[in-house]
Design a protein around this motif. Sequence first.
Motif, PDB file in Angstrom:
ATOM      1  N   ASP A  80      27.658  78.081 -49.060  1.00 13.51           N
ATOM      2  CA  ASP A  80      28.445  77.868 -47.839  1.00 13.51           C
ATOM      3  C   ASP A  80      29.166  76.526 -47.886  1.00 13.51           C
ATOM      4  O   ASP A  80      30.309  76.412 -47.460  1.00 13.51           O
ATOM      5  CB  ASP A  80      27.522  77.916 -46.618  1.00 13.51           C
ATOM      6  CG  ASP A  80      26.923  79.300 -46.436  1.00 13.51           C
ATOM      7  OD1 ASP A  80      27.569  80.276 -46.859  1.00 13.51           O
ATOM      8  OD2 ASP A  80      25.816  79.394 -45.880  1.00 13.51           O
ATOM      9  N   ALA A  81      28.476  75.498 -48.407  1.00 13.93           N
ATOM     10  CA  ALA A  81      29.076  74.164 -48.476  1.00 13.93           C
ATOM     11  C   ALA A  81      30.291  74.156 -49.406  1.00 13.93           C
ATOM     12  O   ALA A  81      31.283  73.470 -49.140  1.00 13.93           O
ATOM     13  CB  ALA A  81      28.043  73.157 -48.959  1.00 13.93           C
ATOM     14  N   THR A  82      30.230  74.961 -50.489  1.00 17.74           N
ATOM     15  CA  THR A  82      31.357  75.021 -51.429  1.00 17.74           C
ATOM     16  C   THR A  82      32.597  75.550 -50.728  1.00 17.74           C
ATOM     17  O   THR A  82      33.729  75.202 -51.080  1.00 17.74           O
ATOM     18  CB  THR A  82      31.013  75.954 -52.609  1.00 17.74           C
ATOM     19  OG1 THR A  82      29.652  75.808 -52.957  1.00 17.74           O
ATOM     20  CG2 THR A  82      31.900  75.689 -53.798  1.00 17.74           C
ATOM     21  N   LEU A  83      32.392  76.426 -49.744  1.00 17.04           N
ATOM     22  CA  LEU A  83      33.543  77.064 -49.088  1.00 17.04           C
ATOM     23  C   LEU A  83      34.260  76.126 -48.114  1.00 17.04           C
ATOM     24  O   LEU A  83      35.425  76.348 -47.787  1.00 17.04           O
ATOM     25  CB  LEU A  83      33.092  78.315 -48.319  1.00 17.04           C
ATOM     26  CG  LEU A  83      32.586  79.498 -49.135  1.00 17.04           C
ATOM     27  CD1 LEU A  83      32.357  80.693 -48.216  1.00 17.04           C
ATOM     28  CD2 LEU A  83      33.576  79.877 -50.237  1.00 17.04           C
ATOM     29  N   ALA A  84      33.550  75.072 -47.658  1.00 17.66           N
ATOM     30  CA  ALA A  84      34.117  74.201 -46.628  1.00 17.66           C
ATOM     31  C   ALA A  84      35.549  73.726 -46.925  1.00 17.66           C
ATOM     32  O   ALA A  84      36.415  73.831 -46.057  1.00 17.66           O
ATOM     33  CB  ALA A  84      33.183  73.036 -46.360  1.00 17.66           C
ATOM     34  N   PRO A  85      35.839  73.233 -48.153  1.00 21.00           N
ATOM     35  CA  PRO A  85      37.204  72.744 -48.400  1.00 21.00           C
ATOM     36  C   PRO A  85      38.277  73.837 -48.295  1.00 21.00           C
ATOM     37  O   PRO A  85      39.446  73.524 -48.073  1.00 21.00           O
ATOM     38  CB  PRO A  85      37.162  72.193 -49.836  1.00 21.00           C
ATOM     39  CG  PRO A  85      35.763  72.229 -50.269  1.00 21.00           C
ATOM     40  CD  PRO A  85      34.971  73.055 -49.329  1.00 21.00           C
ATOM     41  N   LEU A  86      37.897  75.097 -48.415  1.00 22.53           N
ATOM     42  CA  LEU A  86      38.900  76.172 -48.390  1.00 22.53           C
ATOM     43  C   LEU A  86      39.625  76.245 -47.048  1.00 22.53           C
ATOM     44  O   LEU A  86      40.694  76.834 -46.948  1.00 22.53           O
ATOM     45  CB  LEU A  86      38.255  77.537 -48.679  1.00 22.53           C
ATOM     46  CG  LEU A  86      37.470  77.714 -49.966  1.00 22.53           C
ATOM     47  CD1 LEU A  86      37.225  79.185 -50.221  1.00 22.53           C
ATOM     48  CD2 LEU A  86      38.169  77.106 -51.153  1.00 22.53           C
ATOM     49  N   ALA A  87      39.041  75.645 -46.023  1.00 23.34           N
ATOM     50  CA  ALA A  87      39.691  75.625 -44.713  1.00 23.34           C
ATOM     51  C   ALA A  87      41.062  74.945 -44.806  1.00 23.34           C
ATOM     52  O   ALA A  87      41.905  75.133 -43.929  1.00 23.34           O
ATOM     53  CB  ALA A  87      38.807  74.914 -43.713  1.00 23.34           C
ATOM     54  N   ARG A  88      41.273  74.178 -45.886  1.00 23.71           N
ATOM     55  CA  ARG A  88      42.561  73.495 -46.047  1.00 23.71           C
ATOM     56  C   ARG A  88      43.517  74.271 -46.964  1.00 23.71           C
ATOM     57  O   ARG A  88      44.390  73.688 -47.589  1.00 23.71           O
ATOM     58  CB  ARG A  88      42.322  72.082 -46.594  1.00 23.71           C
ATOM     59  CG  ARG A  88      41.487  71.215 -45.633  1.00 23.71           C
ATOM     60  CD  ARG A  88      41.485  69.748 -46.020  1.00 23.71           C
ATOM     61  NE  ARG A  88      40.879  69.479 -47.325  1.00 23.71           N
ATOM     62  CZ  ARG A  88      39.560  69.358 -47.522  1.00 23.71           C
ATOM     63  NH1 ARG A  88      38.713  69.489 -46.504  1.00 23.71           N
ATOM     64  NH2 ARG A  88      39.091  69.097 -48.714  1.00 23.71           N
ATOM     65  N   LEU A  89      43.335  75.579 -47.025  1.00 22.39           N
ATOM     66  CA  LEU A  89      44.267  76.430 -47.795  1.00 22.39           C
ATOM     67  C   LEU A  89      45.010  77.358 -46.823  1.00 22.39           C
ATOM     68  O   LEU A  89      44.616  78.506 -46.626  1.00 22.39           O
ATOM     69  CB  LEU A  89      43.508  77.272 -48.824  1.00 22.39           C
ATOM     70  CG  LEU A  89      42.857  76.550 -49.997  1.00 22.39           C
ATOM     71  CD1 LEU A  89      42.056  77.519 -50.854  1.00 22.39           C
ATOM     72  CD2 LEU A  89      43.885  75.819 -50.855  1.00 22.39           C
ATOM     73  N   PRO A  90      46.095  76.866 -46.223  1.00 23.96           N
ATOM     74  CA  PRO A  90      46.745  77.641 -45.153  1.00 23.96           C
ATOM     75  C   PRO A  90      47.380  78.951 -45.627  1.00 23.96           C
ATOM     76  O   PRO A  90      47.591  79.851 -44.819  1.00 23.96           O
ATOM     77  CB  PRO A  90      47.823  76.684 -44.629  1.00 23.96           C
ATOM     78  CG  PRO A  90      48.087  75.741 -45.765  1.00 23.96           C
ATOM     79  CD  PRO A  90      46.779  75.590 -46.484  1.00 23.96           C
ATOM     80  N   LYS A  91      47.673  79.058 -46.935  1.00 26.30           N
ATOM     81  CA  LYS A  91      48.341  80.262 -47.428  1.00 26.30           C
ATOM     82  C   LYS A  91      47.380  81.283 -48.025  1.00 26.30           C
ATOM     83  O   LYS A  91      47.819  82.338 -48.496  1.00 26.30           O
ATOM     84  CB  LYS A  91      49.376  79.885 -48.490  1.00 26.30           C
ATOM     85  CG  LYS A  91      50.553  79.112 -47.953  1.00 26.30           C
ATOM     86  CD  LYS A  91      51.570  78.895 -49.061  1.00 26.30           C
ATOM     87  CE  LYS A  91      52.799  78.219 -48.531  1.00 26.30           C
ATOM     88  NZ  LYS A  91      53.691  77.799 -49.640  1.00 26.30           N
ATOM     89  N   LEU A  92      46.097  80.982 -48.045  1.00 25.44           N
ATOM     90  CA  LEU A  92      45.147  81.843 -48.752  1.00 25.44           C
ATOM     91  C   LEU A  92      45.144  83.260 -48.166  1.00 25.44           C
ATOM     92  O   LEU A  92      44.874  83.459 -46.986  1.00 25.44           O
ATOM     93  CB  LEU A  92      43.734  81.251 -48.687  1.00 25.44           C
ATOM     94  CG  LEU A  92      42.723  81.925 -49.622  1.00 25.44           C
ATOM     95  CD1 LEU A  92      43.069  81.689 -51.086  1.00 25.44           C
ATOM     96  CD2 LEU A  92      41.312  81.428 -49.345  1.00 25.44           C
ATOM     97  N   ARG A  93      45.443  84.236 -49.021  1.00 25.98           N
ATOM     98  CA  ARG A  93      45.508  85.630 -48.571  1.00 25.98           C
ATOM     99  C   ARG A  93      44.340  86.449 -49.136  1.00 25.98           C
ATOM    100  O   ARG A  93      43.811  87.347 -48.496  1.00 25.98           O
ATOM    101  CB  ARG A  93      46.832  86.263 -49.032  1.00 25.98           C
ATOM    102  CG  ARG A  93      47.066  87.653 -48.450  1.00 25.98           C
ATOM    103  CD  ARG A  93      48.199  88.376 -49.159  1.00 25.98           C
ATOM    104  NE  ARG A  93      47.825  88.659 -50.536  1.00 25.98           N
ATOM    105  CZ  ARG A  93      48.641  88.546 -51.565  1.00 25.98           C
ATOM    106  NH1 ARG A  93      49.884  88.157 -51.398  1.00 25.98           N
ATOM    107  NH2 ARG A  93      48.204  88.821 -52.786  1.00 25.98           N
ATOM    108  N   THR A  94      43.967  86.132 -50.401  1.00 27.14           N
ATOM    109  CA  THR A  94      42.921  86.917 -51.065  1.00 27.14           C
ATOM    110  C   THR A  94      41.833  85.981 -51.571  1.00 27.14           C
ATOM    111  O   THR A  94      42.131  85.010 -52.272  1.00 27.14           O
ATOM    112  CB  THR A  94      43.533  87.693 -52.247  1.00 27.14           C
ATOM    113  OG1 THR A  94      44.592  88.510 -51.754  1.00 27.14           O
ATOM    114  CG2 THR A  94      42.488  88.563 -52.928  1.00 27.14           C
ATOM    115  N   LEU A  95      40.595  86.268 -51.214  1.00 24.69           N
ATOM    116  CA  LEU A  95      39.483  85.431 -51.656  1.00 24.69           C
ATOM    117  C   LEU A  95      38.380  86.318 -52.207  1.00 24.69           C
ATOM    118  O   LEU A  95      37.964  87.285 -51.582  1.00 24.69           O
ATOM    119  CB  LEU A  95      38.956  84.595 -50.481  1.00 24.69           C
ATOM    120  CG  LEU A  95      37.748  83.704 -50.792  1.00 24.69           C
ATOM    121  CD1 LEU A  95      38.119  82.607 -51.798  1.00 24.69           C
ATOM    122  CD2 LEU A  95      37.201  83.062 -49.513  1.00 24.69           C
ATOM    123  N   ASP A  96      37.901  85.957 -53.401  1.00 26.12           N
ATOM    124  CA  ASP A  96      36.818  86.715 -54.040  1.00 26.12           C
ATOM    125  C   ASP A  96      35.600  85.807 -54.151  1.00 26.12           C
ATOM    126  O   ASP A  96      35.613  84.839 -54.920  1.00 26.12           O
ATOM    127  CB  ASP A  96      37.289  87.177 -55.425  1.00 26.12           C
ATOM    128  CG  ASP A  96      36.236  88.027 -56.134  1.00 26.12           C
ATOM    129  OD1 ASP A  96      35.089  88.097 -55.651  1.00 26.12           O
ATOM    130  OD2 ASP A  96      36.570  88.613 -57.183  1.00 26.12           O
TER     131      ASP A  96
END
Lengths: 201, 287
Positions: free
Chosen positions: A110-126
């Motif tokens: 869960d902690a690894t995912l925290a920075p992803l909040a700063r990816l405004p264009k992210l459409r697909t996540l695996d």
Amino acid sequence: MLEKYGSMFLLAGFITTAIGLIWYLPRLARKGRSGAAAPRWLIIIGLLMIGGAYGAVWLERQLPLRPYEQIVDGELRVTTTDIKGFDYAKLVEERPEIVVLQMANSDVTDATLAPLARLPKLRTLDIRDTQVTDAGLATLATLPLLEELYLGRTKITDAGFQQHLASKESLRKLDFTGTEVKGKTKRDWKAKKPEVRDYTD
Amino acid sequence: MPYTLYEDEFGDPRNARALSVAADIAYFPAAQAVAGFAAEFGMQAELYSAGNTQAYVAHNADAILVAFRGTEAPTSIEGLKDWLLTDAVNLLIMPEGDLGTDFAAAGVGTRWHSGFMKALEDIWPQVFAAVAALRKQSDRPLWITGHSLGGALALLAAWRFKRKFVNVHQVYTFGAPMVGNDVTARVIDREFGNKIFRYVNDQDPIPQLPTISLLANAYGHCQTQILLGGATAATLVQVAAQGPEGGSSGNWLSSLWTGIQQRIGAHAMEKYRNHVVALCPPDAAGR
């Protein structure tokens, strides 16, 4: 890529060696060793090319795995699946324009995912096969354009999905393989927008 | 009476028997195959063809079935084209573009057979659109099968369907070669669990191929293998040492040649069908 060029190089090496041999043997018979220096060099060059091709491929396999990045239809797509201990905070900082991110690694939490909040264009996540739990889903709920999400074999629960993602409008495709999310929850989610929503389980 | 696909049975020999028939029909030209799918499965079928690759998408009320055609015998022009353009392009690569995204998802350390990838890329848009349209009408279990090259494509298509959020119900391959390196094989196993059944005739050399790519990246097979024909097959060395059957009048070379011919024969779809049928009790139609 390396294998493609490597195999061309390999083929060229074999051809060079073969030409060298065809040239060398009659000369050797006619003039003796001293008269056959040029074809001998050709054979050596050919053999070096063959060795070089194999050597390059061997060397590449000794190097640590690198992320697979490509731009498809103007979108930046990054895959880190198979790479342990990857620095996602740094990746997000350097490449905030990422549209597709595939990071199905067992050391992702869960902690690894925290920075992803700063990816405004992210459409697909695996994030298949990760340690992600319901807490991680809270981060994902904040991604404005997230459409496709692979959750296979994560630690999420039915309640967690309902709380964080079930009402997220942008979501269209979900992979629930091997998770605890209940059949009815999945069917209900799809039934809200059957034209665009789909899932695997 | 048409063959039944037993949806709730996984790896059932009756499913293998039915799908070996489908993999066989996939070699027929369109008119004959469409009639075949109607007669043997009660299914409506359509042929999709792109570049050097062909597949049938068939369906009835209970199932969608994708059957990939394999390599035709290299003695024909079509077969020779298959061998040169697809099977022999034996490089282990990571593909590019959208195909690359879908297969890199298996891991950056995976590598895939370039000839099979090209074949899948050619046929994919048509096959995917056909399956998507059928699922829109009504969502049914998706079965995938193929013999030889068709089996390799069945495996790769299963992976890509899953990446496109389409559930794959079960995959049955017959005499399929390997599609990627050993990492690839492990990832496919993890994703599909016990949904892939890889039938291998003991004497068939094709599933042993390709062992290494031109540049020494090793290939690997996914797990669930069902070995047909028992362990009675002698190795070629043993065949040569034994001498010809029924006496010692021939020489070792001719018996070696017979052995090679037997092995090539072991790859035939017909052989696979016979073996699979032998695993099943006769069905209601007495087959």
